[in-house]
Design a protein around this motif. Sequence first.
Motif, mmCIF file in Angstrom:
data_model
loop_
_atom_site.group_PDB
_atom_site.id
_atom_site.type_symbol
_atom_site.label_atom_id
_atom_site.label_comp_id
_atom_site.label_asym_id
_atom_site.label_seq_id
_atom_site.Cartn_x
_atom_site.Cartn_y
_atom_site.Cartn_z
ATOM 1 N N HIS A 86 -18.790 34.298 -12.381
ATOM 2 C CA HIS A 86 -17.492 35.001 -11.468
ATOM 3 C C HIS A 86 -16.514 34.810 -12.294
ATOM 4 N N LEU A 87 -16.569 34.915 -13.484
ATOM 5 C CA LEU A 87 -15.365 35.132 -14.339
ATOM 6 C C LEU A 87 -15.004 36.400 -15.049
ATOM 7 N N SER A 88 -13.811 36.535 -15.387
ATOM 8 C CA SER A 88 -13.642 37.749 -16.190
ATOM 9 C C SER A 88 -14.081 37.580 -17.578
ATOM 10 N N PRO A 89 -14.576 39.029 -18.153
ATOM 11 C CA PRO A 89 -15.038 39.052 -19.569
ATOM 12 C C PRO A 89 -13.973 38.274 -20.366
ATOM 13 N N ALA B 288 -20.086 36.339 -17.618
ATOM 14 C CA ALA B 288 -19.007 36.620 -16.592
ATOM 15 C C ALA B 288 -19.303 36.892 -15.245
ATOM 16 N N THR C 185 -20.862 39.953 -20.862
ATOM 17 C CA THR C 185 -20.868 40.529 -19.648
ATOM 18 C C THR C 185 -21.872 39.785 -18.492
ATOM 19 N N THR D 277 -11.950 35.993 -19.858
ATOM 20 C CA THR D 277 -12.071 34.265 -19.810
ATOM 21 C C THR D 277 -13.208 33.953 -20.522
#
Length: 213
Positions: free
Chosen positions: A176-179, A172, A169, A181
């Motif tokens: 600035h990525l999704s968890p 991420a 978390t 990814t």
Amino acid sequence: MSSQTIQIAIADDHPLITEGLQKLLEAAPGMEIAGCFGSGRECLEFLQSSHADILLLDIALPDTSGLDLCRDIRNISPATRILALSNHAERSMILQMLQQGASGYLLKNVAADELIRCIREAHEGLLTFSKAVREIMAKPSATELREMPQLTRREKEILLLIADGKTTTDIAAMLHLSPLTVETHRKNLLQKFGSPNVASMIRLAVQQGLIQA
């Protein structure tokens, strides 16, 4: 007593080994036993008030680890040269003892003439090993033979953050990525290092110089 006499202390909790070493070394020209100790505490107390040129140190004493004791002895008696004496033949343990200031490492199956040679070499300020330990040190470890994984810039970023203790978390949000990814990158990193878990992966990354310990 000649000024050339090498004063030797022995720290080992096995009486048979201590007695055998004592008889062997007392019979060797120019060597004298300064004291024998069955625990790290006894050894430290002796070195705080007395002198030994060489300490033969069993790295598995009942009250302390050889690594801790080696570090403590280097602080209180820096002139004492420490020769680790052990049944542990792991390259990593040998390196750790050297990092803590040991002047050499011998396996307990060392021959009498080898032991005396190593004591004399350590007394002269040399780094010394028994024959079996030299052979261990000459062989690269599996880690050293393993090819360094090729990481993308993003994977290196995430590896550093994982090593810094950041959660999926956290990473991420920071990148600035999704968890999902981040988790995919984490799995790819484990696969590239061939590691079963994050702790093992970080250890390998440190050994290969990809991150700082």
